[in-house]
Design an enzyme around this catalytic site. Structure first.
Site, PDB file in Angstrom:
ATOM      1  N   ARG A  23      48.549  26.684 -13.468  1.00 45.25           N
ATOM      2  CA  ARG A  23      47.669  27.856 -13.623  1.00 45.25           C
ATOM      3  C   ARG A  23      48.464  29.152 -13.812  1.00 45.25           C
ATOM      4  O   ARG A  23      49.572  29.290 -13.286  1.00 45.25           O
ATOM      5  CB  ARG A  23      46.715  27.944 -12.428  1.00 45.25           C
ATOM      6  CG  ARG A  23      45.823  26.715 -12.357  1.00 45.25           C
ATOM      7  CD  ARG A  23      44.867  26.754 -11.208  1.00 45.25           C
ATOM      8  NE  ARG A  23      43.865  27.803 -11.367  1.00 45.25           N
ATOM      9  CZ  ARG A  23      42.958  28.092 -10.444  1.00 45.25           C
ATOM     10  NH1 ARG A  23      42.943  27.417  -9.308  1.00 45.25           N
ATOM     11  NH2 ARG A  23      42.083  29.050 -10.651  1.00 45.25           N
ATOM     12  N   ASP A  43      32.034  29.953 -10.568  1.00 39.79           N
ATOM     13  CA  ASP A  43      32.355  28.628 -10.022  1.00 39.79           C
ATOM     14  C   ASP A  43      31.184  27.640 -10.150  1.00 39.79           C
ATOM     15  O   ASP A  43      31.336  26.462  -9.818  1.00 39.79           O
ATOM     16  CB  ASP A  43      32.749  28.752  -8.546  1.00 39.79           C
ATOM     17  CG  ASP A  43      34.103  29.444  -8.390  1.00 39.79           C
ATOM     18  OD1 ASP A  43      34.894  29.432  -9.351  1.00 39.79           O
ATOM     19  OD2 ASP A  43      34.359  30.002  -7.309  1.00 39.79           O
ATOM     20  N   LYS A  86      34.455  29.792   1.217  1.00 41.68           N
ATOM     21  CA  LYS A  86      35.900  29.632   0.983  1.00 41.68           C
ATOM     22  C   LYS A  86      36.565  30.989   0.751  1.00 41.68           C
ATOM     23  O   LYS A  86      37.615  31.279   1.333  1.00 41.68           O
ATOM     24  CB  LYS A  86      36.123  28.692  -0.212  1.00 41.68           C
ATOM     25  CG  LYS A  86      37.575  28.418  -0.535  1.00 41.68           C
ATOM     26  CD  LYS A  86      37.744  27.077  -1.220  1.00 41.68           C
ATOM     27  CE  LYS A  86      37.272  27.051  -2.654  1.00 41.68           C
ATOM     28  NZ  LYS A  86      38.137  27.776  -3.590  1.00 41.68           N
ATOM     29  N   SER A  87      35.967  31.809  -0.091  1.00 40.59           N
ATOM     30  CA  SER A  87      36.557  33.120  -0.403  1.00 40.59           C
ATOM     31  C   SER A  87      36.712  33.953   0.868  1.00 40.59           C
ATOM     32  O   SER A  87      37.763  34.571   1.106  1.00 40.59           O
ATOM     33  CB  SER A  87      35.648  33.885  -1.368  1.00 40.59           C
ATOM     34  OG  SER A  87      35.618  33.251  -2.614  1.00 40.59           O
ATOM     35  N   LYS A 140      40.728  27.521 -14.493  1.00 48.24           N
ATOM     36  CA  LYS A 140      40.407  27.211 -13.096  1.00 48.24           C
ATOM     37  C   LYS A 140      41.225  25.993 -12.660  1.00 48.24           C
ATOM     38  O   LYS A 140      42.219  25.660 -13.280  1.00 48.24           O
ATOM     39  CB  LYS A 140      38.903  26.983 -12.958  1.00 48.24           C
ATOM     40  CG  LYS A 140      38.068  28.222 -13.251  1.00 48.24           C
ATOM     41  CD  LYS A 140      38.325  29.310 -12.243  1.00 48.24           C
ATOM     42  CE  LYS A 140      37.534  30.561 -12.535  1.00 48.24           C
ATOM     43  NZ  LYS A 140      37.916  31.674 -11.675  1.00 48.24           N
ATOM     44  N   ARG A 160      37.716  23.739 -17.122  1.00 48.42           N
ATOM     45  CA  ARG A 160      36.382  23.244 -16.752  1.00 48.42           C
ATOM     46  C   ARG A 160      35.452  23.074 -17.950  1.00 48.42           C
ATOM     47  O   ARG A 160      34.514  22.276 -17.885  1.00 48.42           O
ATOM     48  CB  ARG A 160      35.743  24.164 -15.703  1.00 48.42           C
ATOM     49  CG  ARG A 160      36.374  23.988 -14.347  1.00 48.42           C
ATOM     50  CD  ARG A 160      35.739  24.828 -13.262  1.00 48.42           C
ATOM     51  NE  ARG A 160      36.303  24.432 -11.972  1.00 48.42           N
ATOM     52  CZ  ARG A 160      36.271  25.175 -10.874  1.00 48.42           C
ATOM     53  NH1 ARG A 160      35.685  26.357 -10.902  1.00 48.42           N
ATOM     54  NH2 ARG A 160      36.805  24.730  -9.753  1.00 48.42           N
ATOM     55  N   GLN A 216      40.356  37.561  -7.708  1.00 48.04           N
ATOM     56  CA  GLN A 216      41.666  37.211  -7.145  1.00 48.04           C
ATOM     57  C   GLN A 216      42.689  38.289  -7.505  1.00 48.04           C
ATOM     58  O   GLN A 216      43.485  38.707  -6.665  1.00 48.04           O
ATOM     59  CB  GLN A 216      42.121  35.850  -7.662  1.00 48.04           C
ATOM     60  CG  GLN A 216      41.252  34.715  -7.142  1.00 48.04           C
ATOM     61  CD  GLN A 216      41.633  33.364  -7.724  1.00 48.04           C
ATOM     62  OE1 GLN A 216      42.513  33.273  -8.586  1.00 48.04           O
ATOM     63  NE2 GLN A 216      40.985  32.322  -7.258  1.00 48.04           N
ATOM     64  N   ARG A 257      35.115  20.913  -8.089  1.00 46.52           N
ATOM     65  CA  ARG A 257      33.779  21.229  -8.592  1.00 46.52           C
ATOM     66  C   ARG A 257      33.375  20.304  -9.749  1.00 46.52           C
ATOM     67  O   ARG A 257      32.198  20.028  -9.951  1.00 46.52           O
ATOM     68  CB  ARG A 257      33.688  22.695  -8.988  1.00 46.52           C
ATOM     69  CG  ARG A 257      33.948  23.622  -7.804  1.00 46.52           C
ATOM     70  CD  ARG A 257      33.400  25.009  -7.991  1.00 46.52           C
ATOM     71  NE  ARG A 257      34.110  25.961  -7.151  1.00 46.52           N
ATOM     72  CZ  ARG A 257      33.886  26.155  -5.863  1.00 46.52           C
ATOM     73  NH1 ARG A 257      32.942  25.464  -5.239  1.00 46.52           N
ATOM     74  NH2 ARG A 257      34.590  27.039  -5.167  1.00 46.52           N
TER      75      ARG A 257
HETATM   76  C1  S3P Z   1      37.718  33.722  -5.997  1.00 47.09           C
HETATM   77  C2  S3P Z   1      37.595  34.282  -7.237  1.00 47.09           C
HETATM   78  C3  S3P Z   1      37.279  33.512  -8.446  1.00 47.09           C
HETATM   79  C4  S3P Z   1      36.747  32.124  -8.120  1.00 47.09           C
HETATM   80  C5  S3P Z   1      37.525  31.454  -7.033  1.00 47.09           C
HETATM   81  C6  S3P Z   1      37.469  32.288  -5.758  1.00 47.09           C
HETATM   82  C7  S3P Z   1      38.053  34.591  -4.849  1.00 47.09           C
HETATM   83  O1  S3P Z   1      38.460  33.364  -9.219  1.00 47.09           O
HETATM   84  O2  S3P Z   1      36.745  31.315  -9.278  1.00 47.09           O
HETATM   85  O3  S3P Z   1      37.005  30.179  -6.759  1.00 47.09           O
HETATM   86  O4  S3P Z   1      37.878  34.169  -3.687  1.00 47.09           O
HETATM   87  O5  S3P Z   1      38.492  35.727  -5.085  1.00 47.09           O
HETATM   88  P1  S3P Z   1      38.924  34.528 -10.250  1.00 47.09           P
HETATM   89  O6  S3P Z   1      39.156  35.728  -9.451  1.00 47.09           O
HETATM   90  O7  S3P Z   1      40.176  34.016 -10.879  1.00 47.09           O
HETATM   91  O8  S3P Z   1      37.797  34.643 -11.227  1.00 47.09           O
END
Ligand code: S3P
Length: 449
Positions: A129, A326, A28-29, A353, A357, A176, A402
């Site tokens: 969020r 995650d 996904k990322s 999240k 969670r 992120q 999740r």
């Molecule tokens: C992600 C970073 C993580 C993760 C999310 C995907 C990303 O979040 O929990 O599912 O793709 O950069 P955070 O950066 O807020 O920790």
């Protein structure tokens, strides 16, 4: 996008041994980043293995709204005709990112240094969020955000017409936030610098380099200093998205707790910024063989051969949290089947999240007869052994994929079935979860409620 359909109650029951091969969908990322960097490049980026979950489809739609041509050619095969760094057009309508925190935060970064205005929203989970963690650093570039109280969505971002480069130390370990700053830095002149105390997933850094940006990472006083040269001409690339280790966690954990299981999960990322769960499972006594280590799509991967195992509870090192952030929900679910307690510290990021969670897992575990301890930054699960988990609870998923999948895994080995109120959110990240798990022999069904 911002609404989900009618709730889909689901139930999972004690299952016979799981067997076979689990072909996990794309990461996904990396999928979000491939679409965004493709849109910011000159030329036609070709993506294979793209995750076609709702979150990523939302990012594809957003890139179209900003002027890129995004086309689906077949399963996981997409192209993006980019508009170049600083070439985003102003969207004609509100950008709805659905459930996707990564989507909205990265896109805000990508547009923040262009002289355009965009309004972002999302589903009930995303609208709760925190966005201040993104809009604060973007303000340093000269962007202005007008959101609801606490900086929450819906939010309008006015991009900087005359952006300045930024030096920013991450106040929270968040890929992120790091990525949003780097994406904003692309269209600022000079050097943008991000400093992180704890390593977080490095897909943006890897991919930015792959698209031709000049980016340097140095270690200074135990911190990573990431320096990006602004205003590069990004060039279209071919991106082969590797499989998602966060999705792989569900069949892997299921196989560990269902007696007699023996499954193969090919191509799971061994990127050290993502593989904390796998290290933890091995410490807990999991029988996992890491076969055929190799590189795929610029990421180190291995095929995982996973056999059911007697697990023992451990204390998960705090410094590992970011590399498995995650995966705590599914770890908490299977920790119930271990001997002894599993202590998860330094996990307060879990509270912001898709749901809180820690709270969601704590309440669901209690409903299934498992003893837990919970603090702001801590979750402890008291293991009840392989056959000792009562189950029988109905767990609230709070629009969190999740949480939904973690409890479906738990029900496969508990004495009584485990139910969830709504399986809808699973489609955000792992649309084939149900048929894939059923194919391995798991009894997971939609229920009447
Ligand atoms: C992600 C970073 C993580 C993760 C999310 C995907 C990303 O979040 O929990 O599912 O793709 O950069 P955070 O950066 O807020 O920790």
């Amino acid at each position: 996008m911002s609404g989900h359909g009618a709730p889909i109650p689901m139930i999972s029951r004690k299952s016979g041994p799981l067997s076979g091969t689990a072909a996990i969908p794309g990461d996904k990322s990396i999928s979000h980043r491939a679409l965004i960097l493709g849109a910011l490049s000159i030329g036609r980026t070709e993506v294979t293995g793209l995750l076609e979950g709702e979150d990523v489809l939302g990012t594809a739609a957003a890139m179209r709204a900003f002027g890129a041509e995004v086309t689906r050619h077949g399963q996981g095969h997409w192209t993006v005709q980019g508009v170049g760094t600083g070439g985003f057009a102003e969207p004609a309508d509100v950008i709805d990112c659905g459930n996707a925190g990564t989507g909205v935060r990265l896109i805000m970064g990508a547009m923040a240094t262009s002289p355009i205005t965009a309004t972002f929203t999302g589903d009930a989970s995303l609208r709760k969020r925190p966005m201040g963690r993104i809009t604060d650093p973007l303000a340093l570039f000269g962007a202005r955000a007008h959101g609801r109280s606490g900086g929450r969505l819906p939010l309008t971002l006015v991009g900087a017409a005359d952006p300045v480069p930024v030096r920013y130390t991450l106040p929270v370990p968040s890929a992120q936030v790091k990525s949003a700053v780097l994406l904003a830095g692309l269209n600022a002149p000079g050097e943008t610098v991000v400093i992180e105390h704890e390593p977080t997933r490095d897909h943006s850094e890897r991919m930015l380099r792959g698209f031709g940006a000049v980016l340097e990472v140095t270690r200074e006083n135990g911190q990573s200093v990431i320096t990006l040269q602004g205003q590069p001409e990004l060039k279209a690339q071919s991106v082969a998205v590797p499989r998602d280790p966060s999705s792989a966690a569900f069949p892997v954990c299921a196989a560990l707790i269902v007696p007699g299981s023996d499954i193969l999960v090919p191509g799971v990322s061994q990127n050290p910024t993502r593989n904390g769960l796998y290290t933890t499972l091995v410490e807990m006594g999991a029988d996992i063989a890491f076969e055929n280590p190799r590189e795929e799509g610029g990421e180190p991967v291995a095929d995982l051969r996973v056999r059911a195992s007697a697990l023992k509870g451990i204390e998960v090192p705090v410094e590992r949290a970011a590399s498995m952030i995650d995966e705590y929900p599914v770890l908490a679910a299977i920790a119930a089947f271990a001997e002894g307690k599993t202590v998860m510290r330094g996990v307060k990021e879990l509270r912001v999240k898709e749901s809180d969670r820690i709270d969601a897992m704590a309440r669901g575990l209690e409903a299934c007869g498992v003893t837990i301890e919970e603090e702001q930054d801590l979750l402890v699960v008291h293991g009840m052994g392989q056959d000792g988990v009562p189950g029988g609870g109905t767990c609230a998923t709070h629009l969190d994929h999740r949480i939904a999948m973690a409890f479906m895994v738990m029900g496969l080995a508990s004495q009584k079935p485990v139910s969830i109120d709504d399986g809808n959110p699973i489609a955000t990240s792992f649309p084939i979860f149900e048929p894939m798990m059923q194919g391995l022999g798991a009894t997971i069904e939609r229920s009447a409620g």
